[in-house]
Scaffold this motif. Sequence first.
Motif, short mmCIF file in Angstrom:
data_model
loop_
_atom_site.label_atom_id
_atom_site.label_comp_id
_atom_site.label_asym_id
_atom_site.label_seq_id
_atom_site.Cartn_x
_atom_site.Cartn_y
_atom_site.Cartn_z
N LEU A 28 1.08 -1.31 0.24
CA LEU A 28 0.23 0.02 0.21
C LEU A 28 0.70 1.16 0.00
CD1 LEU A 28 -2.72 -1.45 2.55
CD2 LEU A 28 -2.86 -1.81 0.49
N HIS A 44 -6.32 8.10 3.21
CA HIS A 44 -6.81 7.49 3.92
C HIS A 44 -7.17 7.49 4.89
CE1 HIS A 44 -2.98 5.16 2.18
NE2 HIS A 44 -2.25 6.36 2.14
N TYR A 55 -8.28 3.02 0.23
CA TYR A 55 -7.28 1.42 0.11
C TYR A 55 -8.07 0.25 0.61
CZ TYR A 55 -3.30 4.93 -1.00
OH TYR A 55 -2.81 5.56 -1.54
N GLN A 56 -8.90 1.08 1.43
CA GLN A 56 -9.44 -0.37 2.07
C GLN A 56 -10.78 -1.04 1.25
OE1 GLN A 56 -11.31 2.01 5.47
NE2 GLN A 56 -10.47 0.67 6.96
N SER A 77 2.58 -8.15 3.83
CA SER A 77 1.83 -6.96 3.54
C SER A 77 3.24 -5.79 4.02
CB SER A 77 0.86 -6.81 4.26
OG SER A 77 0.17 -8.21 3.92
N GLY A 79 4.38 -1.51 3.00
CA GLY A 79 4.09 -0.28 2.71
C GLY A 79 4.52 0.41 2.12
N LEU A 95 4.23 -3.91 6.98
CA LEU A 95 2.85 -3.36 7.16
C LEU A 95 2.65 -3.22 8.34
CD1 LEU A 95 0.74 -1.25 5.88
CD2 LEU A 95 -0.61 -3.97 5.35
N TYR A 114 -2.90 -2.29 8.59
CA TYR A 114 -3.52 -0.98 7.62
C TYR A 114 -3.63 0.22 8.52
CZ TYR A 114 -5.46 2.56 4.97
OH TYR A 114 -5.53 4.35 4.40
#
Length: 259
Positions: A28, A44, A55-56, A77, A79, A95, A114
């Motif tokens: 992300l 965000h 993003y969700q 995951s 970022g 993340l 996240y």
Amino acid sequence: MCYCKLALLNSHSLVCNSTFPIFYCQCLCFIASNGNPRLPDSLHYIDPSGRPNAYQRVILEIGDILQYYDPAKRIPSWGYGARPIDGPVSHCFNLNGSTYQPEVEGIQGIMSAYISALRNVSLAGPTLFGPLLSTATAIASQSLTSNQQKYFILLIVTDGVVTDFQETIDAIIKASDFPLSIIVVGVGGADFKEMEFLDPNKGGRLESSTGRVASRDVIQFAPMKDVHGTGISIVQSLLAEVPGQFMTYMRTREIQAIS
């Protein structure tokens, strides 16, 4: 949503019936152009009402499908483009905040990691894909070296155009030799026309800094707003090419799929 899942299952029947399980990875974007996460106009922003942000929505619409094919549902995951507390800008950080372990448990694990990351990093930049593509390729390469029959799908979500064009192209071409497909989703209102170079169906042939070309097609890019505007499910649109990419990899490795 049920229809989308059935359509995807049918289009991925070759993948599902093969000897290769599918493993899902996600990355992300945390660059500053997303806007202050505390403000409602930010991509965000976590809405107290529970309405998902951009993003969700990608995590829920695409990630939920991809995890269906992941037998372990332990999802690496990352970022990129953020500055962790008291640290330099990172273009590929775990993340969940762990130093060594990027995996989280399923979609809810991604969501929790996240939201936690938004509280613990400062948005920065620029948008670099090279480091995160190299990280995902290293995982796929390691599985190949260990003779593990796995295929990986990396989902990247971005709100802007990459600035490391050549490094990104070099990383894509290297990734084409390994069991990996890359899906890039653009969110927000940015002009993503310059990103079309990522998709061989829209741009020209990708060539590395050493003059090498990709051994197969491994990447697809689409802005989320454009996909929704067609009336076609974002899942159908973005994942439509994965079965072909997978089967091309199988043929290049002379691996027989199980019907």
